[in-house]
Design an enzyme around this catalytic site. Structure first.
Site, mmCIF file in Angstrom:
data_model
loop_
_atom_site.group_PDB
_atom_site.id
_atom_site.type_symbol
_atom_site.label_atom_id
_atom_site.label_comp_id
_atom_site.label_asym_id
_atom_site.label_seq_id
_atom_site.Cartn_x
_atom_site.Cartn_y
_atom_site.Cartn_z
ATOM 1 N N HIS A 571 0.893 -1.048 0.027
ATOM 2 C CA HIS A 571 -0.075 0.073 0.074
ATOM 3 C C HIS A 571 0.752 1.348 0.092
ATOM 4 O O HIS A 571 0.989 2.018 -0.969
ATOM 5 C CB HIS A 571 -0.983 -0.012 1.310
ATOM 6 C CG HIS A 571 -1.873 1.072 1.388
ATOM 7 N ND1 HIS A 571 -2.609 1.499 2.468
ATOM 8 C CD2 HIS A 571 -2.412 1.965 0.478
ATOM 9 C CE1 HIS A 571 -3.346 2.592 2.147
ATOM 10 N NE2 HIS A 571 -3.004 2.855 0.788
ATOM 11 N N HIS A 576 1.450 5.087 -2.849
ATOM 12 C CA HIS A 576 1.689 6.445 -2.293
ATOM 13 C C HIS A 576 2.977 6.779 -2.583
ATOM 14 O O HIS A 576 3.471 7.951 -3.136
ATOM 15 C CB HIS A 576 1.365 6.500 -0.955
ATOM 16 C CG HIS A 576 0.043 6.293 -0.298
ATOM 17 N ND1 HIS A 576 -0.734 7.464 -0.098
ATOM 18 C CD2 HIS A 576 -0.818 5.476 -0.293
ATOM 19 C CE1 HIS A 576 -1.932 7.092 0.294
ATOM 20 N NE2 HIS A 576 -2.170 5.940 -0.045
ATOM 21 N N HIS A 763 -4.144 1.059 -6.179
ATOM 22 C CA HIS A 763 -4.396 1.468 -4.962
ATOM 23 C C HIS A 763 -6.041 1.167 -4.423
ATOM 24 O O HIS A 763 -6.090 0.886 -3.196
ATOM 25 C CB HIS A 763 -4.474 3.047 -4.728
ATOM 26 C CG HIS A 763 -4.692 3.572 -3.774
ATOM 27 N ND1 HIS A 763 -5.825 4.468 -3.453
ATOM 28 C CD2 HIS A 763 -3.729 3.982 -2.448
ATOM 29 C CE1 HIS A 763 -5.775 4.860 -2.228
ATOM 30 N NE2 HIS A 763 -4.633 4.597 -1.820
ATOM 31 N N ASN A 767 -6.986 -0.539 -0.772
ATOM 32 C CA ASN A 767 -7.117 0.542 0.431
ATOM 33 C C ASN A 767 -8.571 0.663 0.695
ATOM 34 O O ASN A 767 -8.860 0.489 1.971
ATOM 35 C CB ASN A 767 -6.927 1.961 -0.346
ATOM 36 C CG ASN A 767 -6.949 2.974 0.538
ATOM 37 O OD1 ASN A 767 -6.500 3.357 1.728
ATOM 38 N ND2 ASN A 767 -8.289 3.882 0.448
ATOM 39 N N ILE A 916 -6.604 9.492 -0.547
ATOM 40 C CA ILE A 916 -6.837 9.258 0.732
ATOM 41 C C ILE A 916 -6.040 7.820 1.329
ATOM 42 O O ILE A 916 -5.732 7.216 0.375
ATOM 43 C CB ILE A 916 -8.462 8.764 0.963
ATOM 44 C CG1 ILE A 916 -8.753 8.779 2.592
ATOM 45 C CG2 ILE A 916 -8.861 7.511 0.304
ATOM 46 C CD1 ILE A 916 -8.612 10.029 3.369
#
Length: 916
Positions: A571, A576, A763, A767, A916
């Site tokens: 993740h 990110h 993602h 997530n 987010i």
């Protein structure tokens, strides 16, 4: 004119002169001078004179063209152009901007001097060969409706101005403004308009005298840039790069690189110090955005931390976005709810005494201490913060995750443990066993014997002798979750921390005839130490009570390993963290009018802001990850180790990732060109639908602007962007041979598809199911706090083993996270799994620049239609009883890659970007 779309008929006012006639023009030409290097300075001056004369002759030719036209046209009067600027007002309204500056800004509005606008022509002045003078004027406040303020102005534009290519803006207020768009409209019966999409903050001229430039929606490769816009294009890019010095200010839009040197806070004590990640062979890492904050006093390599972290102004949440549910809820949980939990639960080691105590989190909640202003968060995060009807007490009360709502005991079953490797929160780690026995690649002199304790005899016994290990390997029936070599170097480090433990692990699965996985063996290893030899033991499913409970404890340890690896590597790192360099490089090297910038921009929105928030409160020293996940204070360091050993850009593409893990092989006759090793692999089945659709859309887009390979290689901005990504953004891997080149349309398509897949499908898959699968923490404990009771037992009188025999359920509860760890993680996962009301989903809405081009818009419409089609395909798959990994009694349908979603915690939806 404003743009070709705005061309008016010849009898109507227009922004440039256009004639349907073909006047006879007698051109004046001046021969080009010829000279050799040996010529004198006089010859070169002569050439300059001739060049100036040639420019004047070109002007004369243009004048001849004008004089050849009808007299009525030659004397055409300037066009009147109305300009309307839409500004997003601050959500706080008048109270958000009080004081002397507000008063001065009100005066500026009254005087009609709010925004100074300059229209820039796309063309050069034919008389001088230089840029045409801009046409300047003020826009004054005209109206306000809800949160939109309109500023209007009128310009007189001569017919010789030709096409408007950009609007230059100066904000005369003392506060920044968020410009939504600028609309230019010609007067007359055949009025036409041009909309320039802005969606950007414009700083006050009192903060920075540099003016902002907004280009029209027409995209240009560098070589196709209209000559009148070349300087503005280059200047804007230079401004975005900055000079690499100084502390960045909140209003700036400067993109530069730095290492992850701000996770620790050594000035608060040695225990809060953390190593710098990046620019190191031992701890390589992607780069983040440079902030320029001062260095700490105790460690000159580390950067001081602050309550707010700089990100370029347009990367931060817009005020509207920042006050929507998900963004504000995330900040609220980190800055108010988590500290309240720490106050309410004083004993950090306190676990759950019974499973009914875990259930109470969903029906009674945790009473939070009275705190001024905390009641406000009931409206921000209503799913978490509630109040009893008969009191004003704030209560942390969780909603039961869908998985537990459907089947309370699903987490306890082996079938669900296996199913989640294919259709759970981390479907990226399961891989085919291709070599047996397992052998560690780590130094046996340091860590102990390299050979695994999992034997062929053990596997054959567990699968009841249906085939030999050799046959199982040949038939591709054995799979593994292998966290052995990554975790083993950290076992003793983590065990040195309070109230936690760690093993290295391997978990082996057997593929059954109905395409489901059956777990057959778990190996846990503690490496050798100066005082103890290596310890390793294999646990299997058992039909006796002791063996069955040991198996459950072993599964809890493996789940904690998977939870940590998922959060830190699959993740955080792979989505990110690795995406931030793509964003920085794009803004440094690709103009805002570049077609590739406009393709990528919606997939980069808000990622840098959410990453900065993570560095502030999630992955920092003492943050939620360190305090609640099994690697503890070594979490970020473990992430760096995974980056160094495992991350490759070329393997981030979904097909390449599946092939690398042995979960697919290339097959030109199969759908998507891949044949899956496990046919019922929900993540791969749905992911390939998304991947292939993205690639088709990107291919259509790329081919629109790059017909040939030469067009790709000749694009210096594009090549500079990719060079920046490789050599600066991922500088620690710049010399790796696997970096793809960008030398053809197909190579460019592959690179862009990979980036867009990572920011959208990858993602989303890891997530938005976090609360579904982790909200009931026994399903995915984030930390294991107790060693296996049989480690170094030495006999049945061992105290831990004796306690385990007496009450095995208590041993499992003691291994699980503490109450404070569980509630903190559940609060964060709830918010991280939430879609905001203004979420922008993959393929849902075109960017204005795409809609302005008929070819691109048609390609996007196909992409949009494909996303809707995929939703139907996924719904049908989830209703198919033959697909047992996604359909069955109590099973949550696999919807994480279903493209759209309503707001909230839905377990579905693929947003464009990592927001987010």
């Amino acid at each position: 004119m404003l743009k070709p779309l705005l061309q008016a008929q010849n009898h109507s006012p227009s922004l440039f002169f256009t004639s349907s006639l073909n006047p006879i023009i007698y051109p004046i030409t001046i021969p080009k001078p010829r000279y050799t290097r040996s010529q004198s300075c006089l010859s070169r001056r002569r050439e300059a004179t001739l060049r100036a004369l040639r420019v004047r002759c070109e002007a004369a030719n243009e004048e001849a063209a004008r004089s050849a036209a009808p007299a009525a046209m030659a004397t055409k009067s300037p066009a009147k152009v109305k300009v309307v600027v839409t500004v997003q007002s601050t959500v706080g309204g008048a109270l958000s901007n009080v004081g002397l500056a507000r008063g001065l800004d009100d005066i500026a509005d009254l005087l009609g001097k709010t925004l100074l606008l300059e229209l820039a022509s796309s063309e050069l002045d034919p008389r001088t060969g230089l840029e045409k003078e801009t046409i300047a004027g003020y826009a004054h406040k005209a109206s306000q409706h809800c949160d939109k303020v309109k500023y209007e102005g009128e310009f007189s534009v001569p017919s010789t101005f030709r096409e408007v290519g950009a609007v230059v803006v100066e904000n005369e207020h003392h506060k920044e403004m968020y410009l939504h768009d600028i609309v230019l409209t010609t007067a007359g019966d055949d009025a036409t308009s041009l909309t320039i999409d802005c969606r950007s903050w414009v700083h006050s001229k009192f903060d920075n005298p540099e003016k902002r430039v907004f280009f029209t929606s027409k995209s240009y490769l560098p070589s196709q840039t209209p000559p009148g816009l070349e300087r503005l294009r280059k200047k804007e890019l230079a401004n975005m790069r900055g000079d690499g010095t100084g502390e960045r200010k909140p209003f700036e839009r400067i993109y530069d690189y730095d290492t992850y040197n701000d996770l620790g806070d050594p000035d608060k004590g040695q225990d809060m110090a953390r190593p710098v990640l990046g620019d190191s062979k031992e701890l390589p890492y992607p780069r983040r955005c440079r902030t320029g904050r001062p260095r700490t006093k105790k460690d000159p390599l580390s950067e001081e931390r602050s309550s707010s972290v700089y990100v370029p102004r347009d990367e931060a949440f817009s005020e509207v976005k920042g006050l929507t549910f998900s963004a504000k809820a995330f900040k609220s949980v980190l800055h108010a709810v988590v500290p309240s939990i720490e106050t309410a639960i004083i004993d950090t080691k306190l676990g759950f005494p019974y499973f009914t105590a875990i259930d109470s989190l969903f029906n009674e909640g945790v009473k939070l201490p009275k705190q001024e202003g905390l009641s406000f968060f009931r409206t921000v995060i209503p799913r978490v913060i509630k109040a009893f009807e008969d009191s004003t007490d704030n209560v942390l009360l969780f909603e039961a995750p869908e998985m537990i709502d459907r089947d309370k005991f699903a987490w306890f079953r082996d079938e669900e443990f296996s199913r989640q490797t294919l259709a759970g929160l981390n479907p990226f780690s399961i891989q085919l066993v291709t070599e047996f026995p397992f052998v560690s690649k780590l130094d046996p002199e340091v860590y102990g014997p390299a050979k695994s304790a999992i034997t062929a005899e053990l596997i054959e016994r567990e699968i009841l002798g249906v085939m030999t290990v050799e046959e199982a390997l040949k038939k591709k029936r054995l799979f593994v979750l292998d966290y052995h070599d990554l975790l083993l170097p950290y076992v003793h480090k983590v065990r040195g921390l309070e109230d936690t433990t760690l093993y290295a692990s391997r978990t082996v699965f057997f593929l059954t005839s109905d395409e489901t996985l059956m777990p057959i063996a778990i190996e846990l290893t503690r490496p050798a130490s100066p005082t103890k030899p290596q310890w390793q033991q294999v646990f299997g499913r058992s039909w006796d009570a002791t063996g069955a409970w040991l198996w459950r404890l072993a599964k809890a340890h493996v789940c904690s390993h998977d939870a940590g690896y998922h959060q830190l590597v699959i993740h955080w790192l792979r989505t990110h963290c690795c995406t931030e360099p793509y964003i920085i490089a794009a803004n440094r090297q690709l103009s805002a009018m570049h077609p590739i910038y406009r393709l990528l921009h919606p997939h980069f929105r808000y990622t840098m802001e959410i990453n900065a928030m993570a560095r502030e409160s999630l992955i920092n020293a003492g943050g939620v990850i360190e305090s609640c996940f099994s690697p503890g204070k070594y979490s970020a360091e473990l992430s760096a180790a995974a980056y160094g050993k495992l991350w490759r850009f070329d393997m981030e593409a979904l097909p390449a990732d599946l092939i690398r893990r042995g979960m697919a092989v290339e097959d030109p006759t199969a759908e998507h060109g891949l044949r899956l090793t496990i046919n019922d692999y929900p993540f791969a089945n749905d992911g390939l639908l998304i991947w292939s659709s993205i690639k088709e859309w990107v291919g259509d887009y790329v081919n629109r602007y790059y017909p040939t390979a030469a067009d790709v290689t000749a694009d210096h901005e594009l090549q500079a962007w990719w060079e920046d990504v490789r050599t600066k953004g991922h500088a620690d891997k710049k010399d790796e041979p696997w970096w793809p080149t960008v030398a053809s349309p197909s190579e460019l398509t592959q690179v862009l598809t990979t980036i867009i897949w990572v920011t959208s499908g990858h993602h989303a898959a890891v997530n938005f199911g976090q609360y579904h699968f982790g909200g009931y923490f026994p399903n995915r404990p984030t930390v294991a706090r107790k060693n296996m009771p049989v480690e170094d037992m030495g006999g049945t009188s061992h105290e831990d083993f004796a306690r385990f025999l007496r009450k095995p359920e208590a041993a499992l509860l003691e291994c699980f996270p503490s109450q404070i760890q569980a509630t903190k993680v559940m609060s964060v996962l709830d918010v991280l799994s939430t879609h905001s009301p203004d979420e922008e989903y993959l393929g849902q809405e075109p960017e204005p620049a795409w809609a302005a081009d008929a070819v691109v818009n048609a390609a996007f419409e196909r992409f949009n239609g494909r996303m809707r089609e995929i939703e139907g395909i996924i719904d049908a798959r989830n209703a198919d009883p033959k697909l047992k990994n996604r359909c069955g009694a109590g099973i949550v349908p696999y919807e994480l890659l279903r493209p759209s979603s309503k707001p909230g915690v839905t377990g579905m939806g693929v947003p464009n970007s990592i927001s987010i």
